[in-house]
Design a protein around this motif. Structure first.
Motif, PDB file in Angstrom:
ATOM      1  N   SER A 140       3.035  -5.652   1.903  1.00 36.06           N
ATOM      2  CA  SER A 140       1.711  -5.720   1.263  1.00 36.06           C
ATOM      3  C   SER A 140       0.787  -6.563   2.127  1.00 36.06           C
ATOM      4  O   SER A 140       1.130  -7.675   2.524  1.00 36.06           O
ATOM      5  N   CYS A 141      -0.375  -5.994   2.407  1.00 35.15           N
ATOM      6  CA  CYS A 141      -1.336  -6.648   3.301  1.00 35.15           C
ATOM      7  C   CYS A 141      -2.177  -7.666   2.546  1.00 35.15           C
ATOM      8  O   CYS A 141      -2.758  -8.558   3.139  1.00 35.15           O
ATOM      9  N   GLY A 142      -2.248  -7.502   1.221  1.00 35.97           N
ATOM     10  CA  GLY A 142      -3.035  -8.434   0.404  1.00 35.97           C
ATOM     11  C   GLY A 142      -4.521  -8.146   0.402  1.00 35.97           C
ATOM     12  O   GLY A 142      -5.275  -8.804  -0.307  1.00 35.97           O
ATOM     13  N   GLN A 143      -4.939  -7.148   1.163  1.00 36.44           N
ATOM     14  CA  GLN A 143      -6.380  -6.934   1.315  1.00 36.44           C
ATOM     15  C   GLN A 143      -6.858  -5.525   0.990  1.00 36.44           C
ATOM     16  O   GLN A 143      -8.038  -5.318   0.743  1.00 36.44           O
ATOM     17  N   CYS A 144      -5.968  -4.548   1.008  1.00 39.87           N
ATOM     18  CA  CYS A 144      -6.429  -3.175   0.766  1.00 39.87           C
ATOM     19  C   CYS A 144      -6.752  -3.013  -0.722  1.00 39.87           C
ATOM     20  O   CYS A 144      -6.475  -3.886  -1.542  1.00 39.87           O
TER      21      CYS A 144
ATOM     22  N   CYS B 234      -3.554  -3.487  -2.990  1.00 37.72           N
ATOM     23  CA  CYS B 234      -3.108  -4.884  -3.106  1.00 37.72           C
ATOM     24  C   CYS B 234      -4.089  -5.668  -3.971  1.00 37.72           C
ATOM     25  O   CYS B 234      -3.682  -6.439  -4.843  1.00 37.72           O
TER      26      CYS B 234
ATOM     27  N   CYS C 164       0.379  -0.420  -1.319  1.00 39.08           N
ATOM     28  CA  CYS C 164      -0.362  -0.925  -0.154  1.00 39.08           C
ATOM     29  C   CYS C 164      -0.476   0.155   0.924  1.00 39.08           C
ATOM     30  O   CYS C 164       0.480   0.872   1.203  1.00 39.08           O
ATOM     31  N   ASP C 165      -1.630   0.229   1.538  1.00 39.56           N
ATOM     32  CA  ASP C 165      -1.863   1.244   2.574  1.00 39.56           C
ATOM     33  C   ASP C 165      -0.898   1.127   3.748  1.00 39.56           C
ATOM     34  O   ASP C 165      -0.688   2.108   4.471  1.00 39.56           O
TER      35      ASP C 165
HETATM   36 ZN   LIG Z   1      -2.386  -3.694   1.028  1.00 39.73          ZN
END
Ligand SMILES: [Zn+2]
Ligand SMILES: NC(=O)c1ccc[n+]([C@@H]2O[C@H](COP(=O)([O-])OP(=O)(O)OC[C@H]3O[C@@H](n4cnc5c(N)ncnc54)[C@H](O)[C@@H]3O)[C@@H](O)[C@H]2O)c1
Ligand SMILES: [Zn+2]
Length: 373
Positions: free
Chosen positions: A91-95, A98, A106-107
């Motif tokens: 998980s990037c936390g930003q898309c 997320c 997550c992308d």
């Molecule tokens: Zn993400």
């Protein structure tokens, strides 16, 4: 540095343990000494060719627990000695996903079968002796003594919980538990059918009971799996799905199960069709198991879908958000509400990955775990 890991060179193929060359972690990466890893059916899909990676050789494994041995430069928040569980979904936390609390979508997930780095797909951290790249399953490759992974795939965990048990939180537990609790929205008093009681399905059984289901009907052709299901919360178990469907109807005045979860090892459209037949009007069918990635179509009557208002719900990682849900599951394990020790039938050495998958096919294990020295 040198390490060893279990790879497949082609599909159909068999996991073999070979020497590997491991690069140093770069920014945003950590090197992990694996302590244990679960052996999920998904890694077997690569050996059989049901699922096809972008690169061979392919280093398997995505359900790991380990200790951080090295931290890439400019990578705040991580220290040598941290304990981690891998999340098979980063998980990037930003898309968008997320940000909306759906880390499982997550992308970065689009890159899981590519084998390289999420942000630079042509860049690999694992190589054979001759320098050729080795793809890492889900960017992880936990079937190795050491691996280099993105911090986006690592969940920091307390040091006093046994990594050789909580490694299962990296895939099987959240996937199964969340299939019932999140995707199926199982409620108090429900009648639930779980089809396929392996490492994932046994957790769907646990999740359904945890959510308050009165009846959890387990279906598996293997007697040992049915016994395990009954031990861990199922109220009845059947070898034959049609008998299970009939039993579900007998409990509900002929209506059918509130929720059915399909966690068969090699899931086909036919299995999903039986799950669809099992649910009542406005019931939910949760599709968790996967199989041949090119298969299309579910034999389900469209009229029944429409007029009975049935819901077909796919789920990835049980719709869990790993960074939040794995710590929560650790607490449930500590409280004795979520069983993990009981799910591990047998431990193996790294050289025994192929024979562990034979055991999985023979139905003699719920979950096998590789223990590294
Ligand atoms: Zn993400
Ligand atoms: N959606 C996700 O996020 C996700 C995550 C992990 C695994 N998976 C998939 O979930 C599936 C289950 O994984 P697992 O590791 O638990 O596999 P497993 O092999 O441990 O368990 C599968 C079980 O299905 C049983 N089975 C086989 N045919 C059956 C039938 N016709 N009816 C009922 N049961 C039957 C087997 O006896 C076995 O107990 C696999 O397809 C795996 O790839 C999906
Ligand atoms: Zn898995």
């Amino acid at each position: 540095m040198k390490t060893r890991g279990a790879i497949i060179r082609k599909a159909p193929g068999t996991y073999e343990t070979v020497d590997l060359e491991l690069d140093a972690p770069r920014q945003g990466e950590i090197r992990v000494r694996m302590v244990a890893t679960g052996m999920c059916h998904s890694d077997d899909h690569f050996a059989t060719g049901d699922m096809v990676p972008a690169v061979y050789p392919w280093l398997g494994g995505h359900e790991g627990g380990g200790v951080v041995e090295a931290v890439g430069p400019h990578t705040p928040g991580w220290e040598v000695g941290d304990h981690i569980v891998t999340s098979f979904l980063p998980s990037c936390g930003q898309c968008r996903w997320c940000a909306a609390g759906m880390q499982n979508l997550c992308d970065l997930g689009a890159t899981l079968l590519m084998g390289g780095r999420f942000d630079d797909l042509g860049s690999y951290r694992v190589h054979l002796d001759d320098g050729s790249p080795v793809g890492q399953m889900c960017g992880l490759g936990t079937f190795a003594e050491r691996t280099v992974i993105s911090t986006q795939s690592a969940v920091k965990v307390p040091k006093d919980v046994p990594l050789e048990k909580i490694c299962l939180l990296g895939c099987a537990v959240g996937t199964g538990w969340g299939s019932s609790v999140n995707a199926g929205q199982v409620a108090a008093g429900d009648v639930v059918m779980v089809m396929g009681v392996g490492g994932v399905g046994i957790n769907a059984v646990q999740g359904a009971r945890h959510a308050g289901a009165d009846h959890v009907i387990a279906v598996d052709p293997v007697e040992f799996k049915r016994e395990k299901a009954l031990e861990l919360g199922a109220t009845r178990a059947f070898a034959d799905v049609d008998e299970a469907i009939e039993y579900g109807r007998s409990l509900t005045d002929g209506q059918g199960c509130d929720v059915a979860v399909v966690t068969v090892g090699r899931t086909t459209g036919e299995h999903i069709g039986r799950g669809f037949a099992a649910i009542r009007k406005a019931g939910t069918l949760v599709c968790t198991g996967i199989g041949d990635m090119t298969e299309v179509g579910i034999p389900a009557p469209i009229t029944e879908l429409v007029t009975y208002q049935k819901r077909i719900q796919g789920t990835h990682f049980g719709s869990c958000s790993p960074m939040g849900d794995i710590p929560r599951q650790i607490q449930m394990y500590r409280d004795g509400r979520l069983k993990l020790d009981e799910l591990i039938t047998k431990e193996y050495s790294l050289d025994q990955v192929a024979s562990a998958y034979e055991d999985m096919h023979n139905g003699t294990i719920i979950r096998g775990v590789v223990r590294f020295d």
